[in-house]
Scaffold this motif. Sequence first.
Motif, short mmCIF file in Angstrom:
data_model
loop_
_atom_site.label_atom_id
_atom_site.label_comp_id
_atom_site.label_asym_id
_atom_site.label_seq_id
_atom_site.Cartn_x
_atom_site.Cartn_y
_atom_site.Cartn_z
N SER A 113 0.81 -1.21 0.00
CA SER A 113 0.00 0.00 0.00
C SER A 113 0.85 1.27 0.00
CB SER A 113 -0.97 0.00 1.19
OG SER A 113 -0.25 -0.05 2.40
N GLY A 114 2.06 1.20 0.51
CA GLY A 114 2.89 2.40 0.54
C GLY A 114 3.94 2.44 -0.55
N SER A 115 3.96 1.42 -1.39
CA SER A 115 5.00 1.39 -2.43
C SER A 115 4.61 2.28 -3.61
CB SER A 115 5.22 -0.05 -2.91
OG SER A 115 4.08 -0.51 -3.60
N ASN A 116 5.45 2.30 -4.59
CA ASN A 116 5.28 3.17 -5.74
C ASN A 116 4.37 2.50 -6.78
OD1 ASN A 116 5.71 5.36 -7.35
ND2 ASN A 116 7.88 4.99 -7.69
N ARG A 117 3.17 2.13 -6.36
CA ARG A 117 2.25 1.32 -7.17
C ARG A 117 1.77 1.99 -8.44
NH1 ARG A 117 -1.83 -1.64 -3.06
NH2 ARG A 117 -2.83 -2.12 -5.03
N LYS A 118 1.75 3.28 -8.49
CA LYS A 118 1.24 3.98 -9.68
C LYS A 118 2.29 4.12 -10.77
CE LYS A 118 -2.87 4.85 -8.07
NZ LYS A 118 -4.04 4.23 -8.63
N ASN A 119 3.53 3.73 -10.49
CA ASN A 119 4.63 3.85 -11.43
C ASN A 119 4.81 2.51 -12.16
OD1 ASN A 119 7.20 3.84 -12.65
ND2 ASN A 119 7.95 5.37 -11.21
N LEU A 120 4.39 2.44 -13.42
CA LEU A 120 4.45 1.20 -14.19
C LEU A 120 5.88 0.70 -14.32
CD1 LEU A 120 3.02 -0.96 -15.85
CD2 LEU A 120 3.22 0.55 -17.84
N ASP A 121 6.84 1.59 -14.54
CA ASP A 121 8.24 1.17 -14.67
C ASP A 121 8.73 0.48 -13.39
OD1 ASP A 121 8.44 2.10 -17.26
OD2 ASP A 121 9.19 4.07 -16.64
N TYR A 122 8.35 1.06 -12.24
CA TYR A 122 8.73 0.49 -10.94
C TYR A 122 8.15 -0.92 -10.79
CZ TYR A 122 8.58 -0.24 -5.87
OH TYR A 122 8.70 -0.78 -4.62
N LEU A 123 6.86 -1.07 -11.08
CA LEU A 123 6.22 -2.38 -10.96
C LEU A 123 6.85 -3.42 -11.88
CD1 LEU A 123 2.45 -1.42 -10.68
CD2 LEU A 123 3.92 -2.38 -8.90
N LEU A 124 7.07 -3.03 -13.13
CA LEU A 124 7.64 -3.98 -14.08
C LEU A 124 9.06 -4.37 -13.71
CD1 LEU A 124 6.25 -2.61 -17.47
CD2 LEU A 124 5.52 -4.65 -16.20
N GLU A 125 9.87 -3.40 -13.28
CA GLU A 125 11.24 -3.71 -12.87
C GLU A 125 11.24 -4.73 -11.75
OE1 GLU A 125 15.12 -1.78 -10.64
OE2 GLU A 125 13.61 -0.43 -11.45
N ASN A 126 10.37 -4.52 -10.75
CA ASN A 126 10.34 -5.43 -9.61
C ASN A 126 9.74 -6.79 -9.95
OD1 ASN A 126 11.31 -4.11 -6.97
ND2 ASN A 126 10.25 -2.49 -8.09
N ALA A 127 8.83 -6.84 -10.90
CA ALA A 127 8.24 -8.13 -11.31
C ALA A 127 9.18 -8.89 -12.24
CB ALA A 127 6.90 -7.89 -11.98
N ILE A 128 9.84 -8.19 -13.15
CA ILE A 128 10.70 -8.84 -14.13
C ILE A 128 12.06 -9.20 -13.53
CG2 ILE A 128 11.95 -8.48 -16.30
CD1 ILE A 128 9.47 -6.78 -17.19
N ASP A 129 12.62 -8.31 -12.73
CA ASP A 129 13.93 -8.55 -12.12
C ASP A 129 13.85 -8.24 -10.63
OD1 ASP A 129 16.58 -8.96 -11.57
OD2 ASP A 129 17.33 -7.29 -12.78
N PRO A 130 13.25 -9.15 -9.85
CA PRO A 130 13.02 -8.88 -8.44
C PRO A 130 14.29 -8.67 -7.62
CG PRO A 130 12.43 -11.14 -8.98
CD PRO A 130 12.74 -10.46 -10.26
N SER A 131 15.42 -9.12 -8.10
CA SER A 131 16.67 -8.95 -7.35
C SER A 131 17.41 -7.66 -7.70
CB SER A 131 17.59 -10.16 -7.59
OG SER A 131 17.00 -11.32 -7.06
N ALA A 132 16.87 -6.87 -8.62
CA ALA A 132 17.54 -5.62 -9.02
C ALA A 132 17.69 -4.68 -7.83
CB ALA A 132 16.78 -4.94 -10.15
N THR A 133 16.64 -4.53 -7.05
CA THR A 133 16.66 -3.67 -5.87
C THR A 133 15.91 -4.39 -4.75
OG1 THR A 133 16.55 -1.74 -7.30
CG2 THR A 133 16.11 -1.38 -4.98
N VAL A 134 16.65 -4.85 -3.75
CA VAL A 134 16.03 -5.56 -2.64
C VAL A 134 16.18 -4.70 -1.39
CG1 VAL A 134 16.01 -7.68 -1.27
CG2 VAL A 134 16.64 -7.77 -3.69
N GLY A 135 15.05 -4.34 -0.80
CA GLY A 135 15.08 -3.55 0.43
C GLY A 135 15.76 -4.29 1.56
N ALA A 136 16.40 -3.56 2.45
CA ALA A 136 17.16 -4.16 3.55
C ALA A 136 16.31 -5.11 4.39
CB ALA A 136 17.76 -3.07 4.42
N ASP A 137 15.04 -4.79 4.58
CA ASP A 137 14.16 -5.63 5.40
C ASP A 137 13.77 -6.93 4.72
OD1 ASP A 137 14.23 -3.69 7.33
OD2 ASP A 137 12.29 -2.84 6.81
N PHE A 138 14.09 -7.08 3.43
CA PHE A 138 13.68 -8.27 2.69
C PHE A 138 14.85 -9.02 2.06
CE2 PHE A 138 10.09 -5.45 2.99
CZ PHE A 138 9.16 -6.32 3.56
#
Length: 114
Positions: A6-31
Motif C-alpha cells: 500500500s505504501g509502495s510506488n504502485r502507480k509507477n508502471l516502470d517500478y512495478l515492471l522492474e520489480n516483477a521482471i527482475d526482483p533482485s535488481a533492488t532488494v530492500g534491507a528488510d527483505f
Amino acid sequence: MGPDLSGSNRKNLDYLLENAIDPSATVGADFRTVVIAMEDGRVLNGVVSQMNERTLTLQSAQEAITIDRQEIEAMKTSQVSLMPEGQLQKLTDEETRDLVAYLMSSVQAPLPPE
C-alpha cells in the motif's frame, strides 16, 4: 511473505515492471535473504524478522524459527530477492495485464480469514 504494497510506488508502471521482471535488481534491507550455517550442520535461510543480543528470529516461507545466536557458525546476507525470477513467464498476457492493473489500483482485495 513480503512488503506491504500500500505504501509502495504502485502507480509507477516502470517500478512495478522492474520489480516483477527482475526482483533482485533492488532488494530492500528488510527483505534481504540471510543464509545461516549452524554449528550442527544445518543451513537455514530466510529474512531476519527480529534480533537481539541472544537470539535471532528467521522468517522463512513456511515458518518463523528462533535461533540461539551462539549456535550460528556463519551468516551471510544475499542480494537475491525472495521473490522467484520468472513469475510473469507463468502467466498469460491477460493474467499479466490483470496483475499489473490490480497492483496499480488503490483497491485492496479482502484478506483470507485466519
